[in-house]
Scaffold this motif. Structure first.
Motif, PDB file in Angstrom:
ATOM      1  N   SER A   1      27.817  60.402 103.465  1.00 26.71           N
ATOM      2  CA  SER A   1      29.230  59.756 102.842  1.00 26.71           C
ATOM      3  C   SER A   1      28.644  59.100 101.522  1.00 26.71           C
ATOM      4  N   ARG A   2      27.431  58.930 101.509  1.00 30.29           N
ATOM      5  CA  ARG A   2      27.034  58.068 100.137  1.00 30.29           C
ATOM      6  C   ARG A   2      27.072  59.102  98.881  1.00 30.29           C
ATOM      7  N   PRO A   3      27.236  58.460  97.859  1.00 30.92           N
ATOM      8  CA  PRO A   3      27.381  59.179  96.555  1.00 30.92           C
ATOM      9  C   PRO A   3      25.945  59.888  96.258  1.00 30.92           C
ATOM     10  N   SER A   4      25.998  60.669  95.363  1.00 27.05           N
ATOM     11  CA  SER A   4      24.689  61.279  94.820  1.00 27.05           C
ATOM     12  C   SER A   4      23.908  60.052  93.851  1.00 27.05           C
ATOM     13  N   ALA A   5      22.527  60.427  93.681  1.00 33.73           N
ATOM     14  CA  ALA A   5      22.042  59.261  92.777  1.00 33.73           C
ATOM     15  C   ALA A   5      22.647  59.362  91.344  1.00 33.73           C
ATOM     16  N   ASP A   6      22.775  60.668  90.809  1.00 36.33           N
ATOM     17  CA  ASP A   6      23.730  60.459  89.624  1.00 36.33           C
ATOM     18  C   ASP A   6      25.014  59.972  89.632  1.00 36.33           C
ATOM     19  N   GLY A   7      25.666  60.333  90.683  1.00 41.43           N
ATOM     20  CA  GLY A   7      26.998  59.802  90.660  1.00 41.43           C
ATOM     21  C   GLY A   7      27.148  58.279  90.615  1.00 41.43           C
ATOM     22  N   LEU A   8      26.220  57.771  91.654  1.00 39.30           N
ATOM     23  CA  LEU A   8      26.003  56.404  91.666  1.00 39.30           C
ATOM     24  C   LEU A   8      25.568  55.629  90.244  1.00 39.30           C
ATOM     25  N   ALA A   9      24.839  56.084  89.671  1.00 38.70           N
ATOM     26  CA  ALA A   9      24.134  55.613  88.552  1.00 38.70           C
ATOM     27  C   ALA A   9      25.410  55.489  87.446  1.00 38.70           C
ATOM     28  N   GLY A  10      26.111  56.498  87.496  1.00 42.69           N
ATOM     29  CA  GLY A  10      27.228  56.773  86.531  1.00 42.69           C
ATOM     30  C   GLY A  10      28.112  55.758  86.903  1.00 42.69           C
ATOM     31  N   ARG A  11      28.645  55.293  88.000  1.00 43.65           N
ATOM     32  CA  ARG A  11      29.582  54.490  88.333  1.00 43.65           C
ATOM     33  C   ARG A  11      29.144  53.035  88.238  1.00 43.65           C
ATOM     34  N   LEU A  12      27.883  52.880  88.578  1.00 46.65           N
ATOM     35  CA  LEU A  12      27.235  51.362  88.252  1.00 46.65           C
ATOM     36  C   LEU A  12      27.015  51.075  86.695  1.00 46.65           C
ATOM     37  N   ALA A  13      26.814  52.197  86.042  1.00 44.96           N
ATOM     38  CA  ALA A  13      26.907  51.897  84.481  1.00 44.96           C
ATOM     39  C   ALA A  13      28.146  51.375  84.102  1.00 44.96           C
ATOM     40  N   ALA A  14      29.388  52.266  84.570  1.00 44.90           N
ATOM     41  CA  ALA A  14      30.713  51.937  84.174  1.00 44.90           C
ATOM     42  C   ALA A  14      31.137  50.516  84.575  1.00 44.90           C
ATOM     43  N   TYR A  15      30.603  50.119  85.787  1.00 42.00           N
ATOM     44  CA  TYR A  15      30.935  48.775  86.212  1.00 42.00           C
ATOM     45  C   TYR A  15      30.197  47.531  85.056  1.00 42.00           C
ATOM     46  N   LEU A  16      28.966  47.991  84.899  1.00 41.61           N
ATOM     47  CA  LEU A  16      28.043  47.108  84.022  1.00 41.61           C
ATOM     48  C   LEU A  16      28.935  47.240  82.632  1.00 41.61           C
ATOM     49  N   ALA A  17      29.361  48.180  82.117  1.00 40.86           N
ATOM     50  CA  ALA A  17      29.880  48.286  80.871  1.00 40.86           C
ATOM     51  C   ALA A  17      31.365  47.040  80.734  1.00 40.86           C
ATOM     52  N   LEU A  18      32.018  47.248  82.086  1.00 40.86           N
ATOM     53  CA  LEU A  18      33.039  46.572  82.114  1.00 40.86           C
ATOM     54  C   LEU A  18      32.672  44.767  82.244  1.00 40.86           C
ATOM     55  N   LEU A  19      31.792  44.757  82.957  1.00 39.52           N
ATOM     56  CA  LEU A  19      31.133  43.334  82.769  1.00 39.52           C
ATOM     57  C   LEU A  19      30.698  42.801  81.679  1.00 39.52           C
ATOM     58  N   VAL A  20      30.058  43.510  81.082  1.00 38.14           N
ATOM     59  CA  VAL A  20      29.652  43.210  79.586  1.00 38.14           C
ATOM     60  C   VAL A  20      30.614  42.793  78.504  1.00 38.14           C
ATOM     61  N   ARG A  21      31.903  43.820  78.812  1.00 39.65           N
ATOM     62  CA  ARG A  21      32.971  43.617  77.850  1.00 39.65           C
ATOM     63  C   ARG A  21      33.564  42.238  78.056  1.00 39.65           C
ATOM     64  N   TRP A  22      33.808  41.940  79.458  1.00 37.59           N
ATOM     65  CA  TRP A  22      34.966  40.812  79.713  1.00 37.59           C
ATOM     66  C   TRP A  22      34.049  39.667  79.845  1.00 37.59           C
ATOM     67  N   ASN A  23      32.579  39.834  79.877  1.00 37.44           N
ATOM     68  CA  ASN A  23      31.745  38.663  79.932  1.00 37.44           C
ATOM     69  C   ASN A  23      31.773  37.862  78.414  1.00 37.44           C
ATOM     70  N   ALA A  24      31.906  38.753  77.414  1.00 31.26           N
ATOM     71  CA  ALA A  24      31.683  38.070  76.195  1.00 31.26           C
ATOM     72  C   ALA A  24      32.859  37.020  75.999  1.00 31.26           C
ATOM     73  N   LYS A  25      34.169  37.479  76.578  1.00 32.40           N
ATOM     74  CA  LYS A  25      35.368  36.600  76.582  1.00 32.40           C
ATOM     75  C   LYS A  25      35.269  35.530  77.693  1.00 32.40           C
ATOM     76  N   TRP A  26      35.253  35.814  78.882  1.00 35.00           N
ATOM     77  CA  TRP A  26      35.528  35.034  80.053  1.00 35.00           C
ATOM     78  C   TRP A  26      34.326  34.657  80.792  1.00 35.00           C
ATOM     79  N   ASN A  27      33.149  34.644  80.165  1.00 34.38           N
ATOM     80  CA  ASN A  27      31.861  33.800  80.485  1.00 34.38           C
ATOM     81  C   ASN A  27      31.884  33.984  82.174  1.00 34.38           C
ATOM     82  N   LEU A  28      31.617  35.281  82.701  1.00 42.33           N
ATOM     83  CA  LEU A  28      31.725  35.476  84.130  1.00 42.33           C
ATOM     84  C   LEU A  28      30.381  35.343  84.758  1.00 42.33           C
ATOM     85  N   THR A  29      29.327  35.409  83.892  1.00 44.95           N
ATOM     86  CA  THR A  29      27.981  35.492  84.277  1.00 44.95           C
ATOM     87  C   THR A  29      26.942  34.905  83.129  1.00 44.95           C
ATOM     88  N   ALA A  30      26.099  34.010  83.473  1.00 46.90           N
ATOM     89  CA  ALA A  30      25.144  33.556  82.591  1.00 46.90           C
ATOM     90  C   ALA A  30      24.178  34.290  81.875  1.00 46.90           C
TER      91      ALA A  30
END
Length: 208
Positions: free
Chosen positions: A10-39
């Motif tokens: 049931s777990r995603p493939s390594a490539d599939g997981l990497a892509g989704r983690l990268a998508a999450y990271l991109a959202l975090l970087v974008r929102w963090n610039a305005k909302w200071n979600l992480t230091a």
């Protein structure tokens, strides 16, 4: 020590997981610039200190119901939910800006196994309880047990992440709580020590 569910079909493939983690990271970087979600600002540091750090505790997580208390920007809950689509994750945080971000992530990544709740841990009832209650947010593990321990269901466990082994915190655990297991976790690219600490509490002893 591995006490969670091993890798399965049931777990995603390594490539599939990497892509989704990268998508999450991109959202975090974008929102963090305005909302200071992480230091942590550098995306490369986020990979090590957020993504890899979160995924390192996967062997310690037991489902099918997991709650991430004080999840902040969704850590470790979002990376673990991407890795473990068969497990239901509740992400709990009291700050509106963080829960708005998390709901955006859930919608954009179509995370059907994630629920976002805006509430203080002291005010959240937890319904029937969780199999794993995890947090990176608590400064003291004894305080984590005192505040979030009631969210464990029958057989449930508290899972805390720490830097150095928290001997003083463990000596101050509330009555009925005890150390079940602890071990150093390896985070690729991180030189600092990281430990996972698993606790069991009153009337919660049972098979892992």
């Amino acid at each position: 020590l591995a006490c969670g569910v091993g890798a399965g079909s049931s777990r995603p493939s390594a490539d599939g997981l990497a892509g989704r983690l990268a998508a999450y990271l991109a959202l975090l970087v974008r929102w963090n610039a305005k909302w200071n979600l992480t230091a942590v600002r550098d995306p490369r540091d986020m990979v090590t200190r957020h993504l890899f750090d979160s995924l390192s505790v996967d062997p310690w997580v037991t489902g099918p119901r997991v709650i991430d208390v004080g999840t902040g920007a969704g850590l470790p809950g979002i990376p673990l939910a991407l890795l473990r689509p068969e497990v239901r994750f509740t992400l709990l945080d009291s700050a509106g800006k963080r829960t708005r971000f998390l709901r955006h992530v859930v919608a954009r990544l179509e995370l059907e196994n994630v629920e976002v709740v805006q509430a203080r841990v002291e005010d959240y009832d937890g319904a029937a309880g969780f199999d794993t209650v995890v947090s990176r947010a608590f400064a003291a593990i004894d305080g984590f047990a005192a505040t979030a321990g009631r969210l464990c269901g029958p057989g449930g466990r508290l899972l805390a992440l720490a830097g150095r082994f928290p001997a003083d915190d463990l000596a101050a655990l509330p009555d009925g709580w005890r150390l079940l297991a602890a071990g150093r976790v390896a985070v690729p690219g991180l030189a600092a020590a990281r430990h996972a600490v698993l606790l069991t509490g009153p009337e919660r002893d049972g098979a892992l």
